[in-house]
Write an enzyme that holds these catalytic residues in place. Structure first.
Site, short mmCIF file in Angstrom:
data_model
loop_
_atom_site.label_atom_id
_atom_site.label_comp_id
_atom_site.label_asym_id
_atom_site.label_seq_id
_atom_site.Cartn_x
_atom_site.Cartn_y
_atom_site.Cartn_z
N GLY A 19 2.15 1.04 2.01
CA GLY A 19 3.62 0.21 1.29
C GLY A 19 4.66 0.44 1.26
CD GLN A 26 8.99 2.65 -1.47
OE1 GLN A 26 9.04 1.43 -1.12
NE2 GLN A 26 8.46 3.53 -1.80
CB CYS A 48 5.53 5.69 -5.61
SG CYS A 48 7.06 5.29 -4.90
CG LEU A 49 5.37 6.99 0.50
CD1 LEU A 49 5.61 6.44 1.81
CD2 LEU A 49 4.69 8.35 0.81
CG HIS A 84 3.64 -0.04 -6.36
ND1 HIS A 84 3.42 1.01 -6.97
CD2 HIS A 84 4.94 0.26 -5.26
CE1 HIS A 84 4.01 1.95 -6.64
NE2 HIS A 84 4.71 1.42 -5.64
CD GLU A 85 5.70 -1.19 -2.09
OE1 GLU A 85 6.94 -1.43 -2.12
OE2 GLU A 85 4.78 -0.61 -2.05
CG HIS A 112 9.92 -0.31 -5.01
ND1 HIS A 112 10.00 0.84 -5.86
CD2 HIS A 112 8.82 0.54 -4.41
CE1 HIS A 112 9.67 2.11 -5.42
NE2 HIS A 112 8.64 1.58 -4.81
#
Ligand code: Y12
Ligand code: CO
Length: 170
Positions: A45, A50, A95-96, A137-138, A141
């Site tokens: 994701g 990001q 998370c990246l 989660h996204e 962000h």
């Protein structure tokens, strides 16, 4: 094109992303770049912020039973709104933008989402389990929220201590 991913504690991750109102080739290139970047970095994701683009776009690509990701199951989600949430589920998230850290986070197990696709079509759909977790989660962000913000005080302290040590080692 593969873009750089910004990582915590970069302050841009705290920006509230702006709604998208132009569904043109530039948006399509952004979504394509997000996909290339997510696949190259082995993510499932990614939100636009990001890659340092503060727009309300996110993508999700959950691997199948053979752990393969296929573009056929790629979700491209623009201007999402959670209309309804139900149940609870705990999952170990990563998370990246927060490399090398994973922790159990509690989220809604099922959501009803309204969003737009890359052609501006408005869609209402229900998601559950891992897809619902990844979407929540996204969406966080898009609102400048990271999964580490949901940790207990002690776990957050431990995370900040480990991060300080890692940054010192560099
Ligand atoms: C469930 C929970 C959270 C999400 C949000 C999306 N998260 C990711 O895609 C995380 C990816 C990730 C990938 C990493 O790289 C490798 O595994 C090779 C990684 O590793 C390092 O940081 C070194 C960490 C996170 C979706 C669904
Ligand atoms: Co993330």
């Amino acid at each position: 094109m593969i873009r750089d991913i910004i990582t915590y504690p970069n302050k841009n991750l705290r920006k509230v992303s702006k709604s998208i109102d132009t569904f043109d080739q530039q948006l399509h290139s952004l979504l394509d770049d997000m996909y290339d970047t997510m696949i190259q970095k082995e993510g499932i994701g990614l939100a636009a912020i990001q890659i340092d683009v503060p727009l309300r776009a996110l993508i999700i690509n959950i691997p199948n039973q053979d752990q393969q990701q296929s573009k056929e199951t790629l979700l491209e989600i623009i201007n999402p709104k959670i209309l309804h949430s139900q149940g609870e589920i705990v999952y170990q998230e990563g998370c990246l933008s927060v490399p090398n850290f994973y922790e159990d986070i509690k989220r809604a197990q099922k959501i009803v989402l309204e969003f737009q696709n890359r052609d501006a079509k408005v869609i209402q759909r229900e998601f559950e389990d891992l897809e619902a977790i990844a979407i929540q989660h996204e969406i966080d962000h898009l609102n400048g929220i990271l999964f580490i913000d949901k940790l207990s005080f002690l776990k957050r302290k431990k995370f900040e201590k480990e991060l300080k040590k890692k940054l010192k080692e560099k």
